[in-house]
Design a protein around this motif. Sequence first.
Motif, PDB file in Angstrom:
ATOM      1  N   VAL A 156       0.827  -1.109  -0.104  1.00 38.27           N
ATOM      2  CA  VAL A 156      -0.074  -0.100   0.097  1.00 38.27           C
ATOM      3  C   VAL A 156       0.792   1.192   0.028  1.00 38.27           C
ATOM      4  O   VAL A 156       0.560   2.038  -0.786  1.00 38.27           O
ATOM      5  N   GLU A 157       2.091   1.246   0.759  1.00 32.35           N
ATOM      6  CA  GLU A 157       2.898   2.200   0.855  1.00 32.35           C
ATOM      7  C   GLU A 157       3.537   2.617  -0.533  1.00 32.35           C
ATOM      8  O   GLU A 157       3.625   3.715  -1.080  1.00 32.35           O
ATOM      9  N   ASN A 158       3.869   1.602  -1.078  1.00 29.52           N
ATOM     10  CA  ASN A 158       4.572   1.674  -2.448  1.00 29.52           C
ATOM     11  C   ASN A 158       3.462   2.203  -3.476  1.00 29.52           C
ATOM     12  O   ASN A 158       3.984   3.058  -4.209  1.00 29.52           O
ATOM     13  N   SER A 159       2.394   1.859  -3.447  1.00 29.85           N
ATOM     14  CA  SER A 159       1.313   2.353  -4.300  1.00 29.85           C
ATOM     15  C   SER A 159       1.172   3.655  -4.118  1.00 29.85           C
ATOM     16  O   SER A 159       0.761   4.403  -5.220  1.00 29.85           O
ATOM     17  N   ILE A 160       1.032   4.143  -2.968  1.00 32.34           N
ATOM     18  CA  ILE A 160       0.404   5.432  -2.542  1.00 32.34           C
ATOM     19  C   ILE A 160       1.923   6.632  -3.108  1.00 32.34           C
ATOM     20  O   ILE A 160       1.695   7.658  -3.924  1.00 32.34           O
ATOM     21  N   GLN A 161       2.858   5.931  -2.823  1.00 30.32           N
ATOM     22  CA  GLN A 161       4.309   6.861  -3.183  1.00 30.32           C
ATOM     23  C   GLN A 161       4.292   6.866  -4.667  1.00 30.32           C
ATOM     24  O   GLN A 161       4.585   7.947  -5.547  1.00 30.32           O
ATOM     25  N   THR A 162       3.904   5.785  -5.493  1.00 30.63           N
ATOM     26  CA  THR A 162       3.954   5.903  -7.057  1.00 30.63           C
ATOM     27  C   THR A 162       2.806   6.748  -7.513  1.00 30.63           C
ATOM     28  O   THR A 162       3.173   7.581  -8.373  1.00 30.63           O
ATOM     29  N   SER A 163       1.641   6.790  -6.681  1.00 35.59           N
ATOM     30  CA  SER A 163       0.529   7.408  -7.123  1.00 35.59           C
ATOM     31  C   SER A 163       0.807   9.055  -7.065  1.00 35.59           C
ATOM     32  O   SER A 163       0.209   9.915  -7.914  1.00 35.59           O
ATOM     33  N   THR A 164       1.467   9.258  -5.923  1.00 35.04           N
ATOM     34  CA  THR A 164       1.821  10.797  -5.456  1.00 35.04           C
ATOM     35  C   THR A 164       2.634  11.339  -6.533  1.00 35.04           C
ATOM     36  O   THR A 164       2.602  12.334  -7.140  1.00 35.04           O
ATOM     37  N   ALA A 165       3.756  10.458  -6.882  1.00 33.54           N
ATOM     38  CA  ALA A 165       4.752  11.011  -7.960  1.00 33.54           C
ATOM     39  C   ALA A 165       4.039  11.238  -9.207  1.00 33.54           C
ATOM     40  O   ALA A 165       4.556  12.039  -9.958  1.00 33.54           O
TER      41      ALA A 165
END
Length: 154
Positions: free
Chosen positions: A73-82
Motif C-alpha cells: 500500500v505504501e509503495n502504491s501511494i508513493q507511485t500515485s503521488t509521484a
Amino acid sequence: MIDIGITKLAIIGGIALVVIGPEKLPGLAKTVGTLLGRARRYVADVKSEVNRSMELDEFKKMKDSVESAARDVENSIQTSTADFEKSWADATGLAAESHFTDASPVFPEYKHPKKKWRVKLGATPRWYKARTGTRTNAMSGAARVARYRPSKVS
C-alpha cells in the motif's frame, strides 16, 4: 495399546497386597497417585507449551502478511503521488518542485527578550510580609528552639 481389564487389575492388586503387605499398601497407593498426578500435569504443561508455540508461529505468519500488505500500500501511494505531482507540473506548466523535499526548515532569528534577570520584578514587598506574618529571614531549627523555648519556672 495395553489391554488391561478389571480381572487383570484385581490380580495385580492381590499380588501387591501379598508382596507389599497391608500396612504399606495405602502409603504406596498415595505415592503412586501423587506421581501420576505430577505426570499428568507435566504432560498438560508440555501440551500447552506446544499449543502456544503453534499460535506464536501463526501470529508471526499473520504479522508478516500484514507488513507485506502495508508495504504494498505504501509503495502504491508513493507511485500515485509521484504520478500526480508529475501530471500537476505538466498541467500547470510549473517546474517540478516537490513540497515534500528534504530541505532543512528555516527558523526565525533568535531575539533576546530584554529581560533583566538579576532584578526580581515580582518580589513581594517587605511591608506585606511583615503584615501577613511571612518569615523574611530563614532560621535553623536549633535557633528556633532556642528562641521560642519557654523560660524555666522554678
